[in-house]
Write a protein that holds these residues in place. Structure first.
Motif, PDB file in Angstrom:
ATOM      1  N   UNK A  14       1.083  -1.132   0.013  1.00  0.00           N
ATOM      2  CA  UNK A  14      -0.024  -0.104   0.102  1.00  0.00           C
ATOM      3  C   UNK A  14       1.042   1.217   0.105  1.00  0.00           C
ATOM      4  N   UNK A  15       0.178   2.369  -0.470  1.00  0.00           N
ATOM      5  CA  UNK A  15       0.951   3.675  -0.249  1.00  0.00           C
ATOM      6  C   UNK A  15      -0.026   4.677   1.058  1.00  0.00           C
ATOM      7  N   UNK A  16       0.807   5.322   1.787  1.00  0.00           N
ATOM      8  CA  UNK A  16       0.084   6.163   2.481  1.00  0.00           C
ATOM      9  C   UNK A  16       0.615   7.610   2.096  1.00  0.00           C
ATOM     10  N   UNK A  17      -0.393   8.451   2.006  1.00  0.00           N
ATOM     11  CA  UNK A  17      -0.124   9.889   1.380  1.00  0.00           C
ATOM     12  C   UNK A  17      -0.879  11.002   2.149  1.00  0.00           C
ATOM     13  N   UNK A  18      -0.257  11.747   2.442  1.00  0.00           N
ATOM     14  CA  UNK A  18      -0.836  13.031   3.242  1.00  0.00           C
ATOM     15  C   UNK A  18      -0.709  14.162   2.538  1.00  0.00           C
ATOM     16  N   UNK A  19      -2.115  14.908   2.095  1.00  0.00           N
ATOM     17  CA  UNK A  19      -2.251  16.059   1.654  1.00  0.00           C
ATOM     18  C   UNK A  19      -2.505  17.431   2.609  1.00  0.00           C
ATOM     19  N   UNK A  20      -1.928  18.525   2.236  1.00  0.00           N
ATOM     20  CA  UNK A  20      -2.329  19.403   3.040  1.00  0.00           C
ATOM     21  C   UNK A  20      -2.342  20.786   2.088  1.00  0.00           C
ATOM     22  N   UNK A  21      -3.519  21.408   1.830  1.00  0.00           N
ATOM     23  CA  UNK A  21      -3.410  22.647   1.287  1.00  0.00           C
ATOM     24  C   UNK A  21      -3.596  24.034   2.118  1.00  0.00           C
ATOM     25  N   UNK A  22      -2.838  25.172   1.637  1.00  0.00           N
ATOM     26  CA  UNK A  22      -2.922  26.327   2.072  1.00  0.00           C
ATOM     27  C   UNK A  22      -1.959  26.711   3.041  1.00  0.00           C
ATOM     28  N   UNK A  23      -1.142  25.908   3.592  1.00  0.00           N
ATOM     29  CA  UNK A  23      -0.060  26.132   4.555  1.00  0.00           C
ATOM     30  C   UNK A  23       1.511  26.479   3.755  1.00  0.00           C
ATOM     31  N   UNK A  24       1.992  25.943   2.702  1.00  0.00           N
ATOM     32  CA  UNK A  24       3.177  26.215   2.160  1.00  0.00           C
ATOM     33  C   UNK A  24       2.930  27.490   1.062  1.00  0.00           C
ATOM     34  N   UNK A  25       4.030  28.106   0.968  1.00  0.00           N
ATOM     35  CA  UNK A  25       4.122  29.251  -0.144  1.00  0.00           C
ATOM     36  C   UNK A  25       4.367  28.429  -1.447  1.00  0.00           C
ATOM     37  N   UNK A  26       4.931  27.376  -1.659  1.00  0.00           N
ATOM     38  CA  UNK A  26       5.443  26.611  -2.719  1.00  0.00           C
ATOM     39  C   UNK A  26       5.028  25.269  -2.610  1.00  0.00           C
ATOM     40  N   UNK A  27       4.655  24.545  -3.590  1.00  0.00           N
ATOM     41  CA  UNK A  27       4.258  23.280  -3.883  1.00  0.00           C
ATOM     42  C   UNK A  27       5.518  22.373  -3.228  1.00  0.00           C
ATOM     43  N   UNK A  28       5.163  21.573  -2.323  1.00  0.00           N
ATOM     44  CA  UNK A  28       6.369  20.694  -1.651  1.00  0.00           C
ATOM     45  C   UNK A  28       5.776  19.114  -1.840  1.00  0.00           C
ATOM     46  N   UNK A  29       6.532  18.362  -2.678  1.00  0.00           N
ATOM     47  CA  UNK A  29       6.186  17.074  -2.763  1.00  0.00           C
ATOM     48  C   UNK A  29       7.243  16.088  -2.567  1.00  0.00           C
ATOM     49  N   UNK A  30       7.229  15.417  -1.433  1.00  0.00           N
ATOM     50  CA  UNK A  30       8.238  14.445  -0.982  1.00  0.00           C
ATOM     51  C   UNK A  30       7.764  12.948  -0.922  1.00  0.00           C
ATOM     52  N   UNK A  31       8.670  12.055  -1.118  1.00  0.00           N
ATOM     53  CA  UNK A  31       8.122  10.744  -1.361  1.00  0.00           C
ATOM     54  C   UNK A  31       9.199   9.783  -0.716  1.00  0.00           C
ATOM     55  N   UNK A  32       8.934   8.632   0.169  1.00  0.00           N
ATOM     56  CA  UNK A  32       9.680   7.782   0.444  1.00  0.00           C
ATOM     57  C   UNK A  32       9.554   6.468  -0.024  1.00  0.00           C
ATOM     58  N   UNK A  33      10.412   5.855  -1.180  1.00  0.00           N
ATOM     59  CA  UNK A  33      10.259   4.836  -1.560  1.00  0.00           C
ATOM     60  C   UNK A  33      10.681   3.857  -0.933  1.00  0.00           C
ATOM     61  N   UNK A  34      10.258   2.333  -0.938  1.00  0.00           N
ATOM     62  CA  UNK A  34      10.565   1.170  -0.352  1.00  0.00           C
ATOM     63  C   UNK A  34      12.195   1.096   0.187  1.00  0.00           C
ATOM     64  N   UNK A  35      12.248   1.193   1.445  1.00  0.00           N
ATOM     65  CA  UNK A  35      13.749   0.999   2.175  1.00  0.00           C
ATOM     66  C   UNK A  35      14.685   2.375   1.647  1.00  0.00           C
ATOM     67  N   UNK A  53       4.320   7.700   1.262  1.00  0.00           N
ATOM     68  CA  UNK A  53       5.391   6.529   1.260  1.00  0.00           C
ATOM     69  C   UNK A  53       4.698   5.226   1.109  1.00  0.00           C
ATOM     70  N   UNK A  54       5.446   4.385   0.217  1.00  0.00           N
ATOM     71  CA  UNK A  54       5.102   2.894  -0.216  1.00  0.00           C
ATOM     72  C   UNK A  54       5.879   1.706   0.950  1.00  0.00           C
ATOM     73  N   UNK A  55       5.126   1.027   1.084  1.00  0.00           N
ATOM     74  CA  UNK A  55       5.624  -0.229   1.825  1.00  0.00           C
ATOM     75  C   UNK A  55       6.213  -1.395   0.875  1.00  0.00           C
ATOM     76  N   UNK A  56       6.172  -1.104  -0.349  1.00  0.00           N
ATOM     77  CA  UNK A  56       6.664  -2.354  -1.383  1.00  0.00           C
ATOM     78  C   UNK A  56       7.617  -1.580  -2.288  1.00  0.00           C
ATOM     79  N   UNK A  57       8.406  -2.380  -3.041  1.00  0.00           N
ATOM     80  CA  UNK A  57       9.157  -2.118  -4.090  1.00  0.00           C
ATOM     81  C   UNK A  57       8.487  -1.477  -5.201  1.00  0.00           C
ATOM     82  N   UNK A  58       8.772  -0.368  -5.911  1.00  0.00           N
ATOM     83  CA  UNK A  58       7.839   0.180  -6.898  1.00  0.00           C
ATOM     84  C   UNK A  58       8.529  -0.002  -8.226  1.00  0.00           C
ATOM     85  N   UNK A  59       7.766  -0.181  -9.181  1.00  0.00           N
ATOM     86  CA  UNK A  59       7.638  -0.449 -10.642  1.00  0.00           C
ATOM     87  C   UNK A  59       8.178  -1.692 -10.883  1.00  0.00           C
TER      88      UNK A  59
END
Ligand code: DP6
Length: 333
Positions: free
Chosen positions: A41-62, A98-104
């Motif tokens: 599975x993937x867990x994703x948190x989205x928040x609107x309105x706090x940041x001045x720029x879009x910030x998109x971070x990911x944590x791939x498997x391990x 973040x993902x709990x398994x290897x991507x692609x």
């Protein structure tokens, strides 16, 4: 609240989505049917309105958290911007995922990622979108199979009529506790696949696709019946035929696409040998060399034992049938 967190599963298709009739609207050439995977599975948190720029971070498997970049960033931004434009929203967005398994590697990592992202965007906006419309919005992300990760359990994604986007949506055929099936994902390779599904769909329109589409409605009917009757043999036969049909189309694309490797075939031959001995499981492969073994509970442990020590199998991920995308309380930031 302008913040939401979603946990969304990958899914494995019994009848695959391969090839599009409309590239902009991501309308497929056929209906497809899958089960959600509870342990990928993937867990994703989205928040609107706090940041001045879009910030998109990911944590791939391990791996550690990093800024998303390149093609992957563009795919995410395309979906974010599409939804911002549709609802006339100017606010910047912060997204951690973040993902709990290897991507692609033939486990649909973009299915869990884009279903989680789309669902989180709508929930963070407080939008009371229906499940059906959410599957359509998810499909429009470009990852069509992601639409199947929104509803619970066993899911069918309808191809719809002509070019009417609204008619191509996914729905739950049966819930996750309806049939205790397992997917043992045998990982033989964790390297990123060289040709993504997106490109695979583009190359899918060849003479072998005609043969695939001629026979696919029969297989779809068999899979629907197999789920209704919880008949693993019926499911397995139709599912294996469909996987082979996809890879035949892919291998006959111009230029050809070879997703399967020698290990894939060694596993299939071993599985056929075990089946002769009465140990029953069925195979399917997505756009990668890893093999998904679908089985019932009574053969799960023995199949796992056999393949754990099988040369070339790096590890096995055990999945039950999973629920669809859902809100969780714990945010990632
Ligand atoms: C082989 O275009 O949905 O998994 O965007 O890479 O997730 P990604 O793929 P998508 O194609 C999926 C192709 C497939 C078959 C299937 O899941 O139906």
């Amino acid at each position: 609240m302008r913040k939401a967190t979603i946990k969304s599963p990958a899914n494995i298709a019994f009848i695959k989505y391969w090839g599009r009739r409309n590239d902009d609207l991501i309308l497929p050439l056929n209906d497809s049917i899958s089960m959600n995977l509870d342990n990928c599975y993937t867990i994703t948190t989205v928040e609107f309105g706090k940041a001045n720029e879009d910030e998109i971070k990911v944590k791939f498997y391990k791996e550690k958290y990093k800024n998303l970049n390149g093609k992957q960033l563009n795919r995410v931004l395309k979906q974010v911007n599409r939804i911002r434009e549709k609802y006339k929203i100017k606010e910047k967005v912060k997204i951690y995922s973040e993902n709990n398994f290897p991507a692609d590697v033939g486990i649909a990592s973009s299915a869990s990622a884009f279903s989680a992202l789309t669902c989180a965007l709508f929930k963070a906006l407080g939008n009371n979108i229906s499940e059906k419309d959410l599957t359509i919005e998810t499909r429009l992300s470009g990852s069509g199979s992601a639409a199947r990760s929104i509803p619970n359990g066993f899911v069918e994604w309808l191809m719809g009529d002509s070019n009417r986007s609204k008619t191509s949506y996914a729905y739950s055929m049966a819930s996750s506790d309806y049939w205790k099936l397992y997917d043992l994902t045998l990982i033989v390779d964790t390297a990123e696949k060289s040709i993504g599904s997106y490109e695979g769909h583009n190359r899918a329109l060849n003479e072998y696709m005609k043969a695939r589409l001629k026979n696919i409605n029969k297989r779809i009917k068999q899979v629907r019946e197999a789920i209704r009757e919880t008949d693993i043999e019926k499911l397995g036969k139709a599912m294996e035929a469909d996987a082979i049909s996809l890879h035949t189309v892919a291998m006959n694309s111009k230029p050809p696409i070879y997703y399967l490797n020698g290990k894939t075939w060694e596993i299939i031959f071993e599985l056929l040998k075990l089946r002769k001995k009465g140990i029953i499981g069925y195979f399917t492969m997505d756009a990668g060399p890893n093999v998904h073994l679908i089985c019932e509970k009574k053969f799960k442990d023995i199949l796992k034992e056999n393949f754990e020590k099988f040369p070339g199998v790096k590890f096995i991920i055990e999945n039950k049938v999973g629920e669809g995308a859902k809100v969780i309380r714990e945010h990632l930031f």
